[in-house]
Design an enzyme around this catalytic site. Sequence first.
Site, PDB file in Angstrom:
ATOM      1  N   ALA A  32     -45.400   1.561  36.081  1.00  0.00           N
ATOM      2  CA  ALA A  32     -45.488   0.948  34.752  1.00  0.00           C
ATOM      3  C   ALA A  32     -46.241   1.923  33.851  1.00  0.00           C
ATOM      4  CB  ALA A  32     -46.221  -0.376  34.846  1.00  0.00           C
ATOM      5  N   GLY A  86     -44.638   0.565  39.935  1.00  0.00           N
ATOM      6  CA  GLY A  86     -43.394  -0.110  39.543  1.00  0.00           C
ATOM      7  C   GLY A  86     -42.150   0.639  39.993  1.00  0.00           C
ATOM      8  N   GLU A 101     -41.706  -0.388  43.486  1.00  0.00           N
ATOM      9  CA  GLU A 101     -41.287  -1.798  43.451  1.00  0.00           C
ATOM     10  C   GLU A 101     -39.812  -1.917  43.044  1.00  0.00           C
ATOM     11  OE1 GLU A 101     -44.696  -2.711  40.934  1.00  0.00           O
ATOM     12  OE2 GLU A 101     -45.196  -4.329  42.316  1.00  0.00           O
ATOM     13  N   GLU A 161     -51.746   1.378  42.558  1.00  0.00           N
ATOM     14  CA  GLU A 161     -52.419   0.533  41.562  1.00  0.00           C
ATOM     15  C   GLU A 161     -53.916   0.379  41.824  1.00  0.00           C
ATOM     16  OE1 GLU A 161     -49.513  -0.165  42.968  1.00  0.00           O
ATOM     17  OE2 GLU A 161     -48.106  -0.877  41.445  1.00  0.00           O
TER      18      GLU A 161
END
Length: 260
Positions: free
Chosen positions: A66, A111, A114, A134
């Site tokens: 992200a 992300g 993911e 993260e």
Amino acid sequence: MPFDNLLLERDGAVAILTVNRPKVLNALNAATLDELRRAVLELKHDDGVRVVIVTGAGEKSFIAGADINELAVQTPTSGREHALRGQHVLDLIENLGKPVIAAINGYALGGGCELAMACTLRIAADAARIGQPEINLGILPGYAGTQRLARLVGKGRALELVLTGAPIGAAEAERIGLVNRVVPAAELMTEARKLAAALVTNAPIAMRYIINAINKGLEMPFAEACVFEATLFGLVASTDDMREGTRAFLEKRKAVFKGG
Ligand code: COA
């Protein structure tokens, strides 16, 4: 509608979706995530598309997570919405109803990891680095990474990857089942297209039900999942493709599936 942060090309029934923000290693900002949502819905409803390949622009990165510029200013409410939005888009990818191949050409972090996990299959370049870093930002995965990772590689390995935040190389990712296979970087897209070509002639409804049976079945008690599988088996028996597939075998010829 054209996209600012994505490239979408068609090669017959294969669609190639490229996240195109190479200057920031294809980090997913809100605008890109929204474009992904639109693109994925378009591909879902396009009967001319039977397989999708997702990759990142440039040689360095698939998706480096992200966009941290946006993460840095999240509030509790916007953070929750941010995670739900990301989860929604990845859920659309996972349940697109046609195979989605992640061609992991470099960093697949946060992300990016993911998103790759939401894809049906993953091919990684040998130089790829994959992980959930993260924790280094004082946060946790928010696009269902804790859940998909544990389901893909098991609880112990998921906890290690998420708690340490340390990325792993492609060979290790293959060893633990995080990616299906590793190929030399220069051959990544050729291999992804080859895999897509192998899938593109398969019966689309059977592929959709297989994805559905495994995705939904894994979330059900075993006995219920078996009943669900049997129901899908019954449904697929009503298709022209089932008649074509069985008849072609008996007639010793290659089946031609039309998707009906
Ligand atoms: N969000 C926003 N920008 C990002 C980004 C992200 N997730 N990842 C990389 N970038 C940007 C960098 O800020 C840099 O921008 P700049 O040129 O304006 O300084 C550019 O992309 C290139 O990255 P850089 O860090 O210089 O490349 P590198 O080769 O030295 O390192 C990484 C590559 C992937 C190891 C490093 O960029 C990184 O750790 N990124 C963050 C990964 C992450 O934590 N993702 C999870 C987010 S939840």
